[in-house]
Design a protein around this motif. Structure first.
Motif, PDB file in Angstrom:
ATOM      1  N   ALA A 107     -12.036 -15.375  -6.882  1.00 26.99           N
ATOM      2  CA  ALA A 107     -13.373 -14.929  -6.523  1.00 26.99           C
ATOM      3  C   ALA A 107     -13.198 -13.659  -5.687  1.00 26.99           C
ATOM      4  N   PRO A 108     -14.129 -12.709  -5.764  1.00 32.09           N
ATOM      5  CA  PRO A 108     -13.944 -11.427  -5.066  1.00 32.09           C
ATOM      6  C   PRO A 108     -13.608 -11.553  -3.581  1.00 32.09           C
ATOM      7  N   ASP A 109     -14.208 -12.512  -2.883  1.00 22.05           N
ATOM      8  CA  ASP A 109     -13.969 -12.609  -1.439  1.00 22.05           C
ATOM      9  C   ASP A 109     -12.670 -13.337  -1.095  1.00 22.05           C
ATOM     10  N   GLU A 110     -11.905 -13.751  -2.091  1.00 21.46           N
ATOM     11  CA  GLU A 110     -10.602 -14.374  -1.854  1.00 21.46           C
ATOM     12  C   GLU A 110      -9.471 -13.359  -1.859  1.00 21.46           C
ATOM     13  N   ILE A 111      -9.744 -12.141  -2.257  1.00 23.17           N
ATOM     14  CA  ILE A 111      -8.703 -11.127  -2.414  1.00 23.17           C
ATOM     15  C   ILE A 111      -8.365 -10.491  -1.064  1.00 23.17           C
ATOM     16  N   HIS A 112      -7.074 -10.489  -0.720  1.00 24.89           N
ATOM     17  CA  HIS A 112      -6.606  -9.829   0.494  1.00 24.89           C
ATOM     18  C   HIS A 112      -6.179  -8.390   0.232  1.00 24.89           C
ATOM     19  N   LEU A 113      -5.630  -8.132  -0.952  1.00 22.98           N
ATOM     20  CA  LEU A 113      -5.195  -6.778  -1.319  1.00 22.98           C
ATOM     21  C   LEU A 113      -5.644  -6.499  -2.742  1.00 22.98           C
ATOM     22  N   PRO A 114      -6.423  -5.443  -2.960  1.00 23.85           N
ATOM     23  CA  PRO A 114      -6.906  -5.165  -4.315  1.00 23.85           C
ATOM     24  C   PRO A 114      -5.802  -4.655  -5.235  1.00 23.85           C
ATOM     25  N   GLY A 115      -5.965  -4.946  -6.499  1.00 23.25           N
ATOM     26  CA  GLY A 115      -4.944  -4.638  -7.491  1.00 23.25           C
ATOM     27  C   GLY A 115      -4.665  -3.166  -7.699  1.00 23.25           C
ATOM     28  N   ILE A 116      -5.499  -2.275  -7.169  1.00 21.80           N
ATOM     29  CA  ILE A 116      -5.235  -0.852  -7.304  1.00 21.80           C
ATOM     30  C   ILE A 116      -3.906  -0.459  -6.666  1.00 21.80           C
TER      31      ILE A 116
ATOM     32  N   MET B  51       0.816  -1.211   0.000  1.00 20.14           N
ATOM     33  CA  MET B  51       0.000   0.000   0.000  1.00 20.14           C
ATOM     34  C   MET B  51       0.850   1.261   0.000  1.00 20.14           C
ATOM     35  N   ALA B  52       2.028   1.203   0.634  1.00 19.52           N
ATOM     36  CA  ALA B  52       2.858   2.397   0.805  1.00 19.52           C
ATOM     37  C   ALA B  52       3.666   2.755  -0.433  1.00 19.52           C
ATOM     38  N   GLY B  53       3.863   1.815  -1.356  1.00 18.93           N
ATOM     39  CA  GLY B  53       4.714   2.071  -2.511  1.00 18.93           C
ATOM     40  C   GLY B  53       3.993   2.824  -3.615  1.00 18.93           C
ATOM     41  N   ARG B  54       4.665   3.801  -4.202  1.00 19.89           N
ATOM     42  CA  ARG B  54       4.099   4.477  -5.375  1.00 19.89           C
ATOM     43  C   ARG B  54       4.085   3.534  -6.579  1.00 19.89           C
ATOM     44  N   ILE B  55       5.103   2.682  -6.660  1.00 19.55           N
ATOM     45  CA  ILE B  55       5.135   1.597  -7.647  1.00 19.55           C
ATOM     46  C   ILE B  55       5.375   0.312  -6.873  1.00 19.55           C
ATOM     47  N   THR B  56       4.421  -0.592  -6.899  1.00 17.59           N
ATOM     48  CA  THR B  56       4.513  -1.822  -6.117  1.00 17.59           C
ATOM     49  C   THR B  56       4.720  -3.021  -7.028  1.00 17.59           C
ATOM     50  N   ILE B  57       5.752  -3.795  -6.709  1.00 15.74           N
ATOM     51  CA  ILE B  57       6.126  -4.990  -7.470  1.00 15.74           C
ATOM     52  C   ILE B  57       5.849  -6.203  -6.599  1.00 15.74           C
ATOM     53  N   ALA B  58       5.003  -7.091  -7.077  1.00 18.13           N
ATOM     54  CA  ALA B  58       4.619  -8.273  -6.307  1.00 18.13           C
ATOM     55  C   ALA B  58       5.092  -9.531  -6.996  1.00 18.13           C
ATOM     56  N   GLN B  59       5.943 -10.314  -6.309  1.00 10.34           N
ATOM     57  CA  GLN B  59       6.262 -11.644  -6.816  1.00 10.34           C
ATOM     58  C   GLN B  59       5.211 -12.599  -6.264  1.00 10.34           C
ATOM     59  N   VAL B  60       4.688 -13.461  -7.117  1.00 13.36           N
ATOM     60  CA  VAL B  60       3.609 -14.356  -6.702  1.00 13.36           C
ATOM     61  C   VAL B  60       3.971 -15.798  -7.046  1.00 13.36           C
ATOM     62  N   GLU B  61       3.613 -16.703  -6.167  1.00 14.61           N
ATOM     63  CA  GLU B  61       3.905 -18.110  -6.406  1.00 14.61           C
ATOM     64  C   GLU B  61       3.001 -18.695  -7.493  1.00 14.61           C
ATOM     65  N   GLU B  62       1.799 -18.150  -7.606  1.00 18.59           N
ATOM     66  CA  GLU B  62       0.854 -18.669  -8.595  1.00 18.59           C
ATOM     67  C   GLU B  62       0.056 -17.514  -9.184  1.00 18.59           C
ATOM     68  N   VAL B  63       0.008 -17.451 -10.515  1.00 12.42           N
ATOM     69  CA  VAL B  63      -0.869 -16.498 -11.195  1.00 12.42           C
ATOM     70  C   VAL B  63      -2.167 -17.228 -11.501  1.00 12.42           C
ATOM     71  N   THR B  64      -3.273 -16.704 -10.991  1.00 11.21           N
ATOM     72  CA  THR B  64      -4.538 -17.418 -11.048  1.00 11.21           C
ATOM     73  C   THR B  64      -5.684 -16.429 -11.135  1.00 11.21           C
ATOM     74  N   ASP B  65      -6.900 -16.920 -11.078  1.00 10.40           N
ATOM     75  CA  ASP B  65      -8.087 -16.080 -11.006  1.00 10.40           C
ATOM     76  C   ASP B  65      -8.647 -16.123  -9.592  1.00 10.40           C
TER      77      ASP B  65
END
Length: 227
Positions: A196-205, A180-194
């Motif tokens: 459901a709305p209630d599974e999201i912990h941090l929104p992509g904004i 949230m604090a970064g002006r440009i945030t880079i996220a490494q993820v173990e799995e790229v997936t789809d």
């Protein structure tokens, strides 16, 4: 809208010398090691880092520290890194120690656009020295300023192409706040997936680049065994 980038190296290619960087992780849990290594390989130096801790001597932010790439460290716990102590005692590293809850809230406030807040943590100690204080209902509080950084590096268990993230267990402690604090945030993820709305912990904004990392190495900070 597709925020997936080809590699960690590509994701950090524009991080300049002297940048401020918020880094997720809690102990050795949820460390964005792929992007930290990419930053190390790129040679970026003079970094001003904000993170709960500074890794250990050979892992996490400790690898940047060992190469002299970190100029200033804002953290709440640094007790597991001997090189950190050596650099600080030798005057090679500037350090700001912040109570853990205060650090978490400063990052969250930065991401929410809140410039400052009052907290009782640190009142009557050197942490409050020279800072504004105010009494509420008979109790004294110290003013703490929010933290925002040029970049943020975080690790998530899952992410989608829009930057929505989900974290595993205690990796959720500081990774969302750093993101949230970064002006440009880079996220490494173990799995790229789809999601459901209630599974999201941090929104992509809050997330600008998603780096597929595969299954990350997970180190044990202190191994305890019994006979």
């Amino acid at each position: 809208m597709d925020k997936v980038v080809s590699s960690a190296a590509a994701a950090v290619a524009d991080v300049p010398d002297g940048a401020s960087v918020a880094v997720g992780g809690f102990g050795l849990c949820g460390i964005p090691m792929n992007v930290i290594t990419a930053l190390l390989d790129r040679g970026t130096t003079g970094l001003r880092v904000v993170s709960n801790n500074c890794g250990v001597d050979d892992w996490g932010l400790g690898v940047l520290l060992a190469e002299g790439r970190i100029a200033h460290m804002t953290a709440s716990y640094v007790g597991e890194n001997k090189e950190f102590a050596r650099q600080y005692m030798g005057g090679e590293l500037e350090v700001e120690l912040v109570p853990q809850g205060t650090l978490a809230e400063r990052l969250r406030a930065g991401g929410c656009g809140i410039p400052a807040f009052y907290t009782p943590a640190g009142v009557g100690t050197p942490i409050a020295g020279g800072r504004e204080t105010r009494d509420f209902d008979g109790r004294t509080y110290v003013l703490e300023e929010a933290i925002t950084t040029d970049f943020a590096l975080v690790h998530a268990a899952r992410g989608d192409r829009f930057g929505n993230l989900a974290f595993h267990a205690s990796a959720r402690n500081f990774n969302p706040l750093a993101a949230m604090a970064g002006r440009i945030t880079i996220a490494q993820v173990e799995e790229v997936t789809d999601f459901a709305p209630d599974e999201i912990h941090l929104p992509g904004i809050f997330v600008h680049r998603v780096v597929p990392a595969g299954l990350a190495e997970k180190r044990i900070e202190k191994e305890t065994t019994s006979r």
